[in-house]
Write a protein that holds these residues in place. Structure first.
Motif, PDB file in Angstrom:
ATOM      1  N   LEU A  73      -5.902 -10.002  -7.645  1.00  7.94           N
ATOM      2  CA  LEU A  73      -4.615  -9.289  -7.573  1.00  7.94           C
ATOM      3  C   LEU A  73      -3.869  -9.655  -6.282  1.00  7.94           C
ATOM      4  O   LEU A  73      -2.652  -9.852  -6.297  1.00  7.94           O
ATOM      5  CB  LEU A  73      -4.841  -7.778  -7.628  1.00  7.94           C
ATOM      6  CG  LEU A  73      -4.871  -7.178  -9.032  1.00  7.94           C
ATOM      7  CD1 LEU A  73      -5.232  -5.700  -8.959  1.00  7.94           C
ATOM      8  CD2 LEU A  73      -3.514  -7.335  -9.717  1.00  7.94           C
ATOM      9  N   THR A  74      -4.605  -9.739  -5.195  1.00 10.38           N
ATOM     10  CA  THR A  74      -3.969 -10.104  -3.917  1.00 10.38           C
ATOM     11  C   THR A  74      -3.376 -11.497  -3.998  1.00 10.38           C
ATOM     12  O   THR A  74      -2.259 -11.754  -3.553  1.00 10.38           O
ATOM     13  CB  THR A  74      -5.006 -10.045  -2.784  1.00 10.38           C
ATOM     14  OG1 THR A  74      -5.657  -8.789  -2.831  1.00 10.38           O
ATOM     15  CG2 THR A  74      -4.339 -10.225  -1.439  1.00 10.38           C
ATOM     16  N   GLY A  77      -0.349 -11.353  -6.077  1.00 10.71           N
ATOM     17  CA  GLY A  77       0.726 -10.744  -5.288  1.00 10.71           C
ATOM     18  C   GLY A  77       1.339 -11.739  -4.320  1.00 10.71           C
ATOM     19  O   GLY A  77       2.556 -11.804  -4.155  1.00 10.71           O
ATOM     20  N   ILE A  84       0.772  -6.748  -3.299  1.00 10.29           N
ATOM     21  CA  ILE A  84      -0.070  -5.953  -4.201  1.00 10.29           C
ATOM     22  C   ILE A  84      -1.287  -5.395  -3.457  1.00 10.29           C
ATOM     23  O   ILE A  84      -1.775  -4.322  -3.756  1.00 10.29           O
ATOM     24  CB  ILE A  84      -0.508  -6.809  -5.416  1.00 10.29           C
ATOM     25  CG1 ILE A  84       0.710  -7.052  -6.316  1.00 10.29           C
ATOM     26  CG2 ILE A  84      -1.596  -6.105  -6.220  1.00 10.29           C
ATOM     27  CD1 ILE A  84       0.407  -7.849  -7.535  1.00 10.29           C
TER      28      ILE A  84
END
Lengths: 126, 229
Positions: A73-74, A77, A84
Motif C-alpha cells: 500500500l505504501t 501510495g 497512504i
C-alpha cells in the motif's frame, strides 16, 4: 517454555539484526510500516490470548499479511503521490492502543481481583 | 503435546523475525546520514536541484556582470594608455621647447671673433633677439643653451656670463631653424651684420644642414611661483 522461546527468539533476532547489513534509506520507510503492522499483530495476538480466542493461523496471516500488505500500500501510495502510509499508521496504531487497552484492563482486573479476594478470605477467617 | 511444541517454535520464530527486522531498522536509521544525497527522497532531491539551479543562475549573472566590468576596465586601461602616450609626447615636446633635450636640425652657425674685447653682451643679446625673430627654435652660444632663464651679462668688461658660466671669444652662436629666414634675418640691409661690420667687429656665418645643439645642463626651479588655480 513458550515464554522462554519468545525471549530466546527476541535475543537471537536482536543479535542477527545488529550484526546484519543495513538496508538503503529509501526502503526503510517501507520497513517501518511493516514493523508497525507486525506490532499491531503482536498486540492483537496477546489480546486474543486474553480473550481466549487465539488462533495461530489468524495470528501468522495477520503478522506477515499485514506487513506485506502495508508495504504494498505504501508503495502504491508513493506511485499515486498519496501518503497512504499515514492511513496505515493511523489504523495500526489505533488498533494497537485498543488491544493494549484490552490487555491493561485484563491485568488490572486480575490484580485488583486478587487483592479483594485475599481481603475477603481474611475477612471470612476473622 | 506435539501441537504445543510446533506452536512454541512458530511463535519463537515469529519473535525472532520481528526483533530482527526491528533492529535492522534501528541500525539503518541510526547509521544513515540524512543529509547525504543517496538517502534523500525524490522530493527532497528535486528541491535541492531547484535550489542549486537558482544558485547557479545567480552565480552566472554575477559572472557576466564581472566579465562586463573587466571589459570596461580593459577599455579604460587602453584609453589611459593612449592618453599616457599623448602626455608623454607632449612632455617630450615641452622638454624640447624648454631646452632639456639635445636637438639636431638645419640652421646657421655664426662666429664672432673677439679682438680687443670689443664684443659686449649687447651684441650677443641683439643677435639672439634677431635669431628669435627669424624663427630660431634652439640657440646656443659656445655650447651654452639659451633657455627662458638664460642671462647674458657683462662681467666688469672682462667676460660675458651665460647661464652662470663665464665665456670668452671667439663666440660661436648656433641656431636651428629655417636657414633662409635665419640668414636673411641677420643679413638685412642695415641689419645686424652690417651694423657689426660698421662697428669694426668681425663676424662670419655659415649655413649648415646639420647642427647639433646640446641640452641645457642646469635646472630650472620654481621657488616662489606656483600656478594660479
Amino acid at each position: 517454555m513458550l515464554y522462554l522461546t519468545i525471549i530466546l527468539g527476541c535475543i537471537l533476532g536482536a543479535i542477527v539484526g545488529m550484526r546484519g547489513p543495513i538496508i538503503p534509506y529509501t526502503y526503510s520507510s517501507y520497513l517501518a510500516i511493516a514493523i508497525i503492522a507486525a506490532m499491531d499483530s503482536v498486540f492483537g495476538g496477546i489480546s486474543a490470548v486474553i480473550k481466549k480466542n487465539f488462533d495461530l493461523k489468524i495470528f501468522l496471516s495477520g503478522f506477515f499479511g499485514n506487513a506485506i500488505l502495508s508495504i504494498l500500500l505504501t508503495y502504491l501510495g508513493e506511485k499515486l503521490n498519496v501518503d497512504i502510509y499515514l492511513a496505515a499508521i493511523i489504523v495500526f496504531v489505533g488498533r494497537m492502543f485498543m488491544n493494549l487497552g484490552v490487555i491493561r484492563r485484563y491485568y488490572v482486573e486480575k490484580w485488583f481481583g486478587k487483592i479483594s479476594k485475599r481481603s475477603n478470605e481474611e475477612n471470612t477467617k476473622n | 503435546m506435539k501441537e504445543k511444541l510446533s506452536l512454541t517454535i512458530i511463535i519463537g520464530f515469529t519473535a525472532f523475525i520481528f526483533t530482527m527486522v526491528m533492529f535492522t531498522q534501528f541500525k539503518t536509521i541510526e547509521q544513515t546520514d540524512i543529509t547525504a544525497i543517496e538517502t534523500m527522497r525524490e522530493t527532497e532531491l528535486r528541491e535541492e536541484l531547484a535550489r542549486i539551479k537558482a544558485e547557479y543562475e545567480e552565480v552566472e549573472t554575477k559572472l557576466n556582470d564581472t566579465e562586463n566590468k573587466i571589459d570596461e576596465y580593459e577599455n579604460q586601461m587602453k584609453n589611459e594608455e593612449d592618453s599616457t602616450k599623448i602626455l608623454e609626447k607632449e612632455l617630450e615636446e615641452a622638454k624640447m621647447y624648454l631646452g632639456y633635450t639635445n636637438v639636431i636640425g638645419q640652421g646657421i652657425e655664426i662666429t664672432l671673433i673677439d679682438s680687443n674685447r670689443s664684443i659686449e653682451s649687447y651684441d650677443l643679446i641683439n643677435l639672439v633677439n634677431e635669431l628669435k625673430i627669424a624663427g630660431a627654435e634652439a640657440i646656443s652660444i659656445n655650447d651654452n643653451r639659451i633657455v627662458s632663464t638664460t642671462e647674458i651679462v657683462d662681467i666688469i668688461n672682462k667676460y660675458i656670463m651665460i647661464n652662470g658660466k663665464r665665456i670668452s671669444g671667439p663666440y660661436i652662436i648656433k641656431a636651428i631653424g629655417d636657414q633662409k629666414y635665419l640668414e636673411s634675418g641677420i643679413t638685412l640691409k642695415n641689419g645686424y651684420i652690417d651694423e657689426m661690420k660698421a662697428n669694426g667687429k668681425s663676424i662670419s656665418y655659415e649655413k649648415k644642414d646639420e647642427i647639433i645643439i646640446n641640452a641645457y645642463d642646469g635646472n630650472i626651479e620654481m621657488q616662489y611661483s606656483s600656478a594660479v588655480e
